[in-house]
Write a protein that holds these residues in place. Structure first.
Motif, PDB file in Angstrom:
ATOM      1  N   LEU A  74      14.858  20.960 -28.897  1.00 54.70           N
ATOM      2  CA  LEU A  74      15.627  19.712 -28.990  1.00 54.70           C
ATOM      3  C   LEU A  74      15.507  18.914 -27.688  1.00 54.70           C
ATOM      4  O   LEU A  74      15.313  17.689 -27.714  1.00 54.70           O
ATOM      5  N   ILE A  75      15.604  19.625 -26.555  1.00 50.82           N
ATOM      6  CA  ILE A  75      15.485  18.964 -25.253  1.00 50.82           C
ATOM      7  C   ILE A  75      14.106  18.351 -25.088  1.00 50.82           C
ATOM      8  O   ILE A  75      13.955  17.205 -24.627  1.00 50.82           O
ATOM      9  N   VAL A  76      13.048  19.106 -25.474  1.00 52.41           N
ATOM     10  CA  VAL A  76      11.682  18.604 -25.384  1.00 52.41           C
ATOM     11  C   VAL A  76      11.523  17.354 -26.251  1.00 52.41           C
ATOM     12  O   VAL A  76      10.949  16.340 -25.829  1.00 52.41           O
ATOM     13  N   GLY A  77      12.051  17.407 -27.469  1.00 55.69           N
ATOM     14  CA  GLY A  77      11.942  16.265 -28.380  1.00 55.69           C
ATOM     15  C   GLY A  77      12.665  15.041 -27.867  1.00 55.69           C
ATOM     16  O   GLY A  77      12.119  13.928 -27.886  1.00 55.69           O
ATOM     17  N   GLY A 137      12.733   9.807 -25.079  1.00 53.54           N
ATOM     18  CA  GLY A 137      13.202   9.021 -23.933  1.00 53.54           C
ATOM     19  C   GLY A 137      12.049   8.414 -23.158  1.00 53.54           C
ATOM     20  O   GLY A 137      12.096   7.237 -22.763  1.00 53.54           O
ATOM     21  N   LEU A 138      10.990   9.211 -22.931  1.00 53.82           N
ATOM     22  CA  LEU A 138       9.828   8.696 -22.213  1.00 53.82           C
ATOM     23  C   LEU A 138       9.152   7.581 -22.985  1.00 53.82           C
ATOM     24  O   LEU A 138       8.721   6.561 -22.409  1.00 53.82           O
ATOM     25  N   LEU A 139       9.023   7.769 -24.310  1.00 53.78           N
ATOM     26  CA  LEU A 139       8.418   6.717 -25.135  1.00 53.78           C
ATOM     27  C   LEU A 139       9.252   5.439 -25.080  1.00 53.78           C
ATOM     28  O   LEU A 139       8.705   4.317 -24.995  1.00 53.78           O
ATOM     29  N   ALA A 140      10.575   5.606 -25.110  1.00 48.65           N
ATOM     30  CA  ALA A 140      11.456   4.436 -25.060  1.00 48.65           C
ATOM     31  C   ALA A 140      11.300   3.699 -23.732  1.00 48.65           C
ATOM     32  O   ALA A 140      11.194   2.464 -23.696  1.00 48.65           O
ATOM     33  N   VAL A 141      11.272   4.442 -22.625  1.00 51.06           N
ATOM     34  CA  VAL A 141      11.109   3.832 -21.292  1.00 51.06           C
ATOM     35  C   VAL A 141       9.759   3.122 -21.208  1.00 51.06           C
ATOM     36  O   VAL A 141       9.647   2.010 -20.667  1.00 51.06           O
ATOM     37  N   SER A 142       8.711   3.765 -21.755  1.00 52.09           N
ATOM     38  CA  SER A 142       7.373   3.181 -21.710  1.00 52.09           C
ATOM     39  C   SER A 142       7.335   1.839 -22.434  1.00 52.09           C
ATOM     40  O   SER A 142       6.797   0.842 -21.916  1.00 52.09           O
ATOM     41  N   PHE A 143       7.894   1.777 -23.635  1.00 54.21           N
ATOM     42  CA  PHE A 143       7.860   0.533 -24.407  1.00 54.21           C
ATOM     43  C   PHE A 143       8.761  -0.540 -23.793  1.00 54.21           C
ATOM     44  O   PHE A 143       8.411  -1.727 -23.777  1.00 54.21           O
ATOM     45  N   ILE A 144       9.915  -0.124 -23.273  1.00 49.51           N
ATOM     46  CA  ILE A 144      10.830  -1.099 -22.664  1.00 49.51           C
ATOM     47  C   ILE A 144      10.197  -1.713 -21.420  1.00 49.51           C
ATOM     48  O   ILE A 144      10.190  -2.945 -21.233  1.00 49.51           O
ATOM     49  N   VAL A 188       7.487   2.180 -12.708  1.00 47.46           N
ATOM     50  CA  VAL A 188       8.222   2.975 -13.710  1.00 47.46           C
ATOM     51  C   VAL A 188       7.396   3.096 -14.989  1.00 47.46           C
ATOM     52  O   VAL A 188       7.293   4.176 -15.596  1.00 47.46           O
ATOM     53  N   ALA A 189       6.798   1.987 -15.414  1.00 44.71           N
ATOM     54  CA  ALA A 189       5.979   2.002 -16.639  1.00 44.71           C
ATOM     55  C   ALA A 189       4.791   2.936 -16.493  1.00 44.71           C
ATOM     56  O   ALA A 189       4.469   3.723 -17.393  1.00 44.71           O
ATOM     57  N   CYS A 190       4.142   2.847 -15.322  1.00 40.34           N
ATOM     58  CA  CYS A 190       2.978   3.711 -15.079  1.00 40.34           C
ATOM     59  C   CYS A 190       3.375   5.187 -15.082  1.00 40.34           C
ATOM     60  O   CYS A 190       2.717   6.029 -15.700  1.00 40.34           O
ATOM     61  N   GLY A 191       4.510   5.485 -14.410  1.00 42.12           N
ATOM     62  CA  GLY A 191       4.994   6.872 -14.367  1.00 42.12           C
ATOM     63  C   GLY A 191       5.370   7.386 -15.750  1.00 42.12           C
ATOM     64  O   GLY A 191       5.069   8.537 -16.113  1.00 42.12           O
ATOM     65  N   ALA A 192       6.017   6.512 -16.543  1.00 41.07           N
ATOM     66  CA  ALA A 192       6.430   6.907 -17.887  1.00 41.07           C
ATOM     67  C   ALA A 192       5.222   7.197 -18.772  1.00 41.07           C
ATOM     68  O   ALA A 192       5.206   8.165 -19.535  1.00 41.07           O
ATOM     69  N   PHE A 193       4.175   6.339 -18.652  1.00 40.60           N
ATOM     70  CA  PHE A 193       2.964   6.556 -19.456  1.00 40.60           C
ATOM     71  C   PHE A 193       2.266   7.854 -19.058  1.00 40.60           C
ATOM     72  O   PHE A 193       1.770   8.595 -19.910  1.00 40.60           O
ATOM     73  N   ILE A 194       2.204   8.122 -17.762  1.00 35.90           N
ATOM     74  CA  ILE A 194       1.554   9.356 -17.302  1.00 35.90           C
ATOM     75  C   ILE A 194       2.309  10.587 -17.804  1.00 35.90           C
ATOM     76  O   ILE A 194       1.714  11.544 -18.318  1.00 35.90           O
ATOM     77  N   LEU A 195       3.634  10.566 -17.657  1.00 37.29           N
ATOM     78  CA  LEU A 195       4.449  11.695 -18.116  1.00 37.29           C
ATOM     79  C   LEU A 195       4.334  11.874 -19.630  1.00 37.29           C
ATOM     80  O   LEU A 195       4.279  13.002 -20.136  1.00 37.29           O
ATOM     81  N   THR A 196       4.298  10.736 -20.356  1.00 38.70           N
ATOM     82  CA  THR A 196       4.165  10.827 -21.815  1.00 38.70           C
ATOM     83  C   THR A 196       2.830  11.461 -22.186  1.00 38.70           C
ATOM     84  O   THR A 196       2.757  12.317 -23.079  1.00 38.70           O
TER      85      THR A 196
END
Length: 491
Positions: A151-154, A159-166, A182-190
């Motif tokens: 559940l935490i992983v999901g 959350g990462l996808l939401a941050v990336s799109f926002i 922030v966008a670059c970091g979110a995409f890399i983590l995703t």
């Protein structure tokens, strides 16, 4: 009181026979039965030992308790003519049956084998499987933790996808370095998340493919097979005929006065129960060895395989196969006609696939029941392993979880055959003693030394309680009345 460190050190040392039999709880049971002798049979040998037939229930590692039970029965001067068991009961049965001289106690050899056995080696599958099994059996909330982790992983991925799109949307209106970072970091983590999920998914799919090719068993069971085979060889048992002949050996018997019935028809026997999936039948081994090989060739089979077949817990262990059955042989076809009503000329399968005997008969107390006998010369004793938890008995049916529902449905199916016999032949229950082992998981192959000793002591205490309440004269009288009632019903 011992510290945790001291307990860990204690559980690292090798166990000995003395660790089991010199336990104060076991010694108390031994002293009690020695000081309170009981008559339990009318069949004796020249040493004064009393003889019974013995059936041992299946139950994984809980079989340690069976050994403690047998130990006290033997201390009470009881010996065993016919032996039978399923799964863990088959293991103990085999280690008793392969020894010479029925007048001698068998349990100390079994205790020594148990003391020398590192149970963890029975879990001989993939290292990851061993870890999962260990967590599952030692941590009651393991699957809840796994569910929480997933559940935490999901949620983290969402959350990462939401941050990336926002942040991607914000970059269209605000060319800010912070937003771009922030966008670059979110995409890399995703991307890393998806990469990890892909690797884990591929690894799990590989394990599932291996599970399929391994006959849907996560452990090969090779170590156990070799272990049983080595003990048989140590006792000069390397063929099916040798096993059968050893089991049929018997001492010079006499009847307890004033009974004068003959004893020359009393023969030993050994039976391991296994479930067969191709024909969907219960097999009694080695009795049915002639179904696999024609006369004169059954020694092509390995007797240790019969025990391996009996304890092939589905999914936990790979199935046990008997192959190259000469199904076109007339003797083989006749054996299948007699055993399972095959039609004349019908060819049996050339390969059979066995799983744990407990699927069909986990407590085969019916094996040695002879309804034609009015007054028995000896009883059949049974050792039951009761791992029913109190909360399971109190659970409201409407509140069962789905796994609980499936578990109860499975148990209803697999216990029906034995329960049906017990209900119709209640007299047999008078010879059954029960060991309460609800606090233990039957698949916990990671038992500590202290837990093994505790299980052994529980078995000893259950045997003492059973002998204390057993009345041979009542058993005979009730059996005679029961047989007479059955004969009346047939008229």
């Amino acid at each position: 009181m011992a510290t945790k460190k001291e307990i860990r050190q204690l559980n690292k040392k090798d166990l000995t026979v003395d660790d089991f039999i010199n336990n104060p709880r076991v010694k108390a049971c031994e002293e009690y039965v020695l000081n309170n002798p009981k008559i339990v049979s009318d069949v004796l040998d020249e040493k004064g030992n009393q003889y019974v037939n013995l059936v041992q229930k299946g139950g994984g590692v809980l079989g340690v308790a069976l050994v403690g039970y047998v130990y006290i029965l033997e201390k009470a001067g009881i010996r065993f003519l016919k032996l039978a068991g399923t799964s863990a009961g088959a293991i103990n049965t085999s280690l008793m049956a392969i020894q010479k001289d029925k007048t001698e106690a068998k349990s100390e050899y079994v205790i020594k084998a148990l003391a020398d056995l590192n149970m963890i080696r029975l879990v001989d599958g993939h290292p990851l499987v061993r870890k999962i099994i260990q967590r599952f059996v030692k941590e009651p909330d393991f699957f809840k933790r796994v569910k929480k982790l997933l559940l935490i992983v999901g949620l983290s991925l969402l959350g990462l996808l939401a941050v990336s799109f926002i942040t991607l949307g914000l970059q269209q209106k605000h060319s800010c370095i912070l937003i771009r970072a922030v966008a670059c970091g979110a995409f890399i983590l995703t991307g890393l998340y998806f990469l990890c999920i892909s690797v884990v998914g591929y690894y799990l799919s590989t394990l599932l493919r291996r599970l399929k090719t391994a006959g849907f068993g996560i452990n090969p069971g090779d170590f156990f097979y070799d272990w049983v085979k080595a003990h048989m060889k140590e006792n000069e048992i390397e063929t099916v005929d040798q096993l059968i002949n050893r089991a049929q050996e018997k001492p010079a018997f006499k009847m307890r006065s004033p009974r004068t019935e003959p004893v020359n028809d009393l023969d030993g026997d050994v039976v391991f129960i296994a479930s067969e999936l191709v024909t969907q039948n219960k097999f009694e081994l080695p009795r049915m060895a002639d179904l696999f090989r024609p006369p004169g060739r059954r020694n092509e089979l390995q007797p240790a395989g019969f025990v391996r077949a009996s304890m092939a817990i589905p999914v936990f262990f790979e199935s046990y196969y008997i192959k190259e059955i000469p199904s076109d042989n007339a003797a083989i076809q006749k054996a299948w006609q007699d055993a399972f009503n095959f039609k004349e000329g019908e060819r049996p399968p050339e390969t059979l696939r066995f799983v744990d005997g407990g699927i069909l008969s986990n407590f085969p107390i019916n094996l040695f029941y002879n309804k034609s006998i009015d007054t028995p010369r000896m009883p059949t004793f049974g050792i039951d392993l009761d791992d029913t938890k109190e909360q399971d008995q109190k659970d409201v049916p409407e509140n069962w979880s789905f796994p609980g529902y499936l578990g109860r449905m499975f148990n209803t199916i697999r216990f029906y055959y034995d329960k049906d016999f017990s209900l119709q032949n209640r007299i047999m229950n008078k010879g059954v003693g029960s060991i309460k082992v609800a606090e233990y998981n039957w698949l916990n192959f990671f038992l500590t030394n202290d837990q093994k000793i505790d299980l052994f002591a529980k078995g000893a205490e259950a045997a003492k309680a059973f002998l204390d309440g057993f009345n041979w004269e009542e058993y005979k009288d009730d059996r005679a009345k029961f047989t007479a009632e059955q004969k009346k019903e047939l008229l």
